[in-house]
Write a protein that holds these residues in place. Structure first.
Motif, PDB file in Angstrom:
ATOM      1  N   MET A   1      15.546  -0.073  -4.553  1.00  0.00           N
ATOM      2  CA  MET A   1      14.669  -0.716  -4.092  1.00  0.00           C
ATOM      3  C   MET A   1      14.023   0.125  -2.778  1.00  0.00           C
ATOM      4  O   MET A   1      14.866  -1.058  -2.194  1.00  0.00           O
ATOM      5  N   ILE A   2      12.535   0.094  -2.891  1.00  0.00           N
ATOM      6  CA  ILE A   2      12.539   0.096  -0.982  1.00  0.00           C
ATOM      7  C   ILE A   2      11.098  -0.666  -1.395  1.00  0.00           C
ATOM      8  O   ILE A   2      10.391  -1.115  -2.168  1.00  0.00           O
ATOM      9  N   VAL A   3      10.971  -1.834  -0.037  1.00  0.00           N
ATOM     10  CA  VAL A   3       9.916  -2.219  -0.057  1.00  0.00           C
ATOM     11  C   VAL A   3       9.573  -1.301   1.637  1.00  0.00           C
ATOM     12  O   VAL A   3       9.857  -1.442   2.383  1.00  0.00           O
ATOM     13  N   TRP A   4       8.105  -1.254   1.728  1.00  0.00           N
ATOM     14  CA  TRP A   4       6.987  -0.421   1.911  1.00  0.00           C
ATOM     15  C   TRP A   4       6.073  -1.284   2.329  1.00  0.00           C
ATOM     16  O   TRP A   4       5.325  -1.563   1.082  1.00  0.00           O
ATOM     17  N   GLY A   5       5.002  -1.005   3.795  1.00  0.00           N
ATOM     18  CA  GLY A   5       3.846  -2.056   3.562  1.00  0.00           C
ATOM     19  C   GLY A   5       2.448  -0.940   3.576  1.00  0.00           C
ATOM     20  O   GLY A   5       2.622   0.431   3.372  1.00  0.00           O
ATOM     21  N   TYR A   6       1.300  -2.002   3.441  1.00  0.00           N
ATOM     22  CA  TYR A   6       0.208  -1.257   3.047  1.00  0.00           C
ATOM     23  C   TYR A   6      -0.287  -2.099   3.951  1.00  0.00           C
ATOM     24  O   TYR A   6      -0.934  -3.552   4.014  1.00  0.00           O
ATOM     25  N   ASP A   7      -1.422  -1.816   4.202  1.00  0.00           N
ATOM     26  CA  ASP A   7      -2.930  -2.230   4.946  1.00  0.00           C
ATOM     27  C   ASP A   7      -3.302  -3.244   4.161  1.00  0.00           C
ATOM     28  O   ASP A   7      -4.006  -2.954   3.117  1.00  0.00           O
ATOM     29  N   VAL A   8      -3.711  -4.841   3.759  1.00  0.00           N
ATOM     30  CA  VAL A   8      -4.097  -5.559   2.882  1.00  0.00           C
ATOM     31  C   VAL A   8      -5.422  -5.605   2.728  1.00  0.00           C
ATOM     32  O   VAL A   8      -6.064  -5.436   1.724  1.00  0.00           O
ATOM     33  N   THR A   9      -6.768  -5.252   4.395  1.00  0.00           N
ATOM     34  CA  THR A   9      -7.405  -4.387   3.774  1.00  0.00           C
ATOM     35  C   THR A   9      -8.378  -3.951   3.387  1.00  0.00           C
ATOM     36  O   THR A   9      -9.085  -3.896   2.964  1.00  0.00           O
ATOM     37  N   ALA A  10      -7.695  -2.930   3.384  1.00  0.00           N
ATOM     38  CA  ALA A  10      -7.925  -1.515   3.059  1.00  0.00           C
ATOM     39  C   ALA A  10      -7.592  -1.060   1.079  1.00  0.00           C
ATOM     40  O   ALA A  10      -7.616  -0.090   0.991  1.00  0.00           O
ATOM     41  N   GLY A  11      -6.852  -2.066   0.655  1.00  0.00           N
ATOM     42  CA  GLY A  11      -6.327  -2.275  -0.634  1.00  0.00           C
ATOM     43  C   GLY A  11      -4.837  -1.417  -0.361  1.00  0.00           C
ATOM     44  O   GLY A  11      -4.714  -1.017   0.018  1.00  0.00           O
ATOM     45  N   ALA A  12      -4.395  -1.760  -1.507  1.00  0.00           N
ATOM     46  CA  ALA A  12      -3.097  -0.707  -1.931  1.00  0.00           C
ATOM     47  C   ALA A  12      -2.707   0.920  -2.162  1.00  0.00           C
ATOM     48  O   ALA A  12      -4.122   0.708  -3.101  1.00  0.00           O
ATOM     49  N   PRO A  13      -2.474   1.362  -1.725  1.00  0.00           N
ATOM     50  CA  PRO A  13      -2.503   2.878  -2.428  1.00  0.00           C
ATOM     51  C   PRO A  13      -2.380   3.589  -3.704  1.00  0.00           C
ATOM     52  O   PRO A  13      -2.127   2.499  -4.081  1.00  0.00           O
TER      53      PRO A  13
END
Length: 579
Positions: A249-261
């Motif tokens: 399982m990979i955990v990768w971040g995203y900008d929560v203010t821009a929403g999930a990809p």
């Protein structure tokens, strides 16, 4: 509306908290129903690190060996690696989860159990199967809608998601174990501290044979320092081993203010390739999901006859591997109290001790897990990797550490120190075992406040002080060698004493509640051939420890006492809420 269904305890949620509550209650003979809105148990790995205290709980509940049979063992967990990708450069490692030789010795001394890696989709069936086998009633596709409570119980409205109709379940107590967006906790009005949604993360479950990159440095976690890894998420890109060495399982971040990809298969595979660093290995994407990093904890765990546990009360990232452990331990703390209240042995006041004991633990866990995220930043800082820069600049900074210059030597030292400091996330033995309870279910003995000889987050310090878990020591009974923890539990109180403690034995036998008695000494049922129990018990041979069903010391007296009967009776009255 259909006729009311009745039970003693209704549990909303079948995750680690709900499943372990059902298992403990059924083990103690308490009728219970579990409802979950889902059609199955967990189908993704989710929580996985299972620490020694949780294994002690599972040992007492009779499922330790079932977990061991399915889990990744401790010796395959501990080479936590920091790298540019699995196929790329390695920057350093931390001996983790008790695999450092010194920490391993501490683990051996602290408990009869061993920690392991037990993914949630394997753990839940073990807990639920055992609970159902012992009497729990499990209802899938049954959604909690609302509840009302009165002086005698709780009426819960649920909806059958297959039929589409609603009906009522009448319970004496309701446990909300419905996760990080708990509707039960919201409806109960539990006050919360902290905030939700502080960062964004993505889980990508996939299959790939990565043995050539991992088997020589076996680990549960491989941390990838790559451009963009500090965005959202848990501090860096993470490749987590689910089953050695082909389930991941990979955990990768995203900008929560821009929403999930958009979590397409193509996007998921691109992230996998980025962190693995090999474009040729066959990869099968199993699932992708977005979630948020939270920093929230309940200040109160109950409202009347409604009690909450697990992620409903403490919401935090997976750092330190504390989520399912704390959830299972919540339920273990609660179950014996509910049992004694329901059968009339204890007053309802005993349930007040649940918040008093577990809320401080939940707050500590939330704080520690989020602090561990921040402690990843110095690794990037040592490589000048937090300031805006191109990937080429980051790779150049990483390469520069190999140079024979004073600056490069300092950089190497900073990197080593930053990686070594992650011991607070990966070897926090004290966080796992140093829980201390202060409530009316614990009788203080007047001794001075405990002081810790070493960092209490890193190092376990055993004590028999009331409010602490009973120390582990190996003792013998005939040809058997058993842990002191094996002499307690089983849903009842236990009194431990030694030669000269006959007054305590008589006092225990005279109580209205069942109290098992354990006498340790030469020629007794249990003997202490190594002298470990004499050293750890912190009482004389004729003294006494009264241990609760959850293995925590409730009352301690250092010596024989002519008024042992009165002392023990008064202690039990306080513990059981009758004082």
């Amino acid at each position: 509306m259909s006729p009311v269904v009745e039970t003693d305890v209704l549990i909303v949620g079948s995750g680690p908290a709900g499943a372990s509550a059902a298992l403990a209650l059924s083990t103690y003979g308490v009728p219970n129903i579990v409802v979950t809105r889902y059609a199955s148990l967990a189908d993704t790995p989710r929580a996985h690190i299972t620490n020694q205290r949780t294994m002690e709980v599972l040992r007492d509940l009779g499922v330790e060996q079932d977990v061991i049979a399915r889990a990744t063992p401790q010796h395959l967990m501990g080479n936590t690696t920091f790298c540019t990708s699995l196929a790329g450069e390695e920057l350093g490692r931390v001996r983790s989860w008790g695999n450092d030789p010194l920490v391993q010795a501490a683990h051996e001394l602290a408990s009869p159990t061993r920690m392991c890696d037990m993914p949630q989709h394997l753990m839940e069936p073990v807990l639920v199967d055992a609970a159902v086998a012992r009497g729990s009633n499990l209802r899938f596709q049954t959604e909690y809608l609302s509840h009302t409570q009165d002086a005698d119980g709780v009426t819960v409205t649920v909806r059958d998601r297959l039929r589409g109709d609603s009906y009522e379940i009448r319970a004496k107590y309701l446990i909300g174990a419905d996760g990080g967006r708990s509707k039960v906790a919201e409806d109960a009005g539990l006050p919360m501290g902290g905030q939700m949604g502080v960062a964004g993360s993505i889980n990508i479950v996939f299959e790939a044979d990565l043995a050539k990159y991992t088997a020589h440095r076996p680990s549960t976690l491989y941390w990838v320092l790559a451009p963009g890894a500090t965005v959202g998420g848990i501090g860096a890109g993470l490749v987590r081993c689910v089953r050695p060495w082909n389930e991941w399982m990979i955990v990768w971040g995203y900008d929560v203010t821009a929403g999930a990809p958009d979590l397409t298969t193509e996007y998921a595979e691109s992230v996998v390739r980025r962190l693995v660093g090999d474009d040729d290995i066959p990869v099968t994407i199993k699932s992708s999901s977005a979630w948020t990093v939270n920093e929230m904890y309940a200040e109160t765990y109950s409202n009347g006859r409604v009690l909450c546990a697990g992620d409903a009360t403490h919401r935090h990232p997976p750092s330190n591997g504390l989520g399912s452990n704390t959830s299972i331990q919540d339920s273990y703390n609660l179950a014996w109290k509910l049992k004694l209240v329901l059968d009339g042995t204890a007053a309802p006041k005993l349930l007040d001790s649940y918040t008093a004991e577990r809320a401080p633990v939940g707050k500590q866990v939330v704080t520690r897990a989020n602090q561990s995220i921040g402690e990843t930043a110095p690794i990037f800082e040592s490589l000048d990797g937090l300031s805006p820069q191109t990937p080429e600049q980051l790779w150049a900074n990483i390469a520069a550490r190999k140079e024979a210059t004073e600056a490069a030597e300092k950089q190497r030292a900073r990197l080593r120190e930053a990686i070594a400091f992650k011991v607070y996330e990966f070897n926090a033995h004290g966080v796992d075992l140093n829980q201390r309870y202060a409530s009316d279910a614990v009788v203080p003995d007047g001794t001075p406040a405990e002081t810790f000889a070493r960092d209490p987050e890193l190092h376990h310090q055993p004590t028999s002080r009331p409010g602490a878990r009973i120390p582990h020591a190996w003792i013998t009974s005939g040809t058997r060698t058993v842990s002191t923890l094996d002499t307690v539990g089983n849903g009842r109180f236990t009194l431990l004493t030694g030669i000269g403690g006959e007054g305590w034995i008589r006092a225990a036998a005279a109580q209205d509640i069942e109290i098992a008695t354990v006498v340790v000494g030469p020629g007794q049922e249990y003997e202490d051939p190594y002298g470990d129990w004499a050293r750890l018990s912190e009482i004389s041979d004729a003294g006494a420890l009264l241990v609760r069903p959850d293995g925590f010391v409730a009352f301690r007296h250092p010596n024989a006492a002519p008024d042992a009967g009165t002392l023990l009776t008064d202690a039990l009255r306080r513990i059981l809420g009758h004082a």
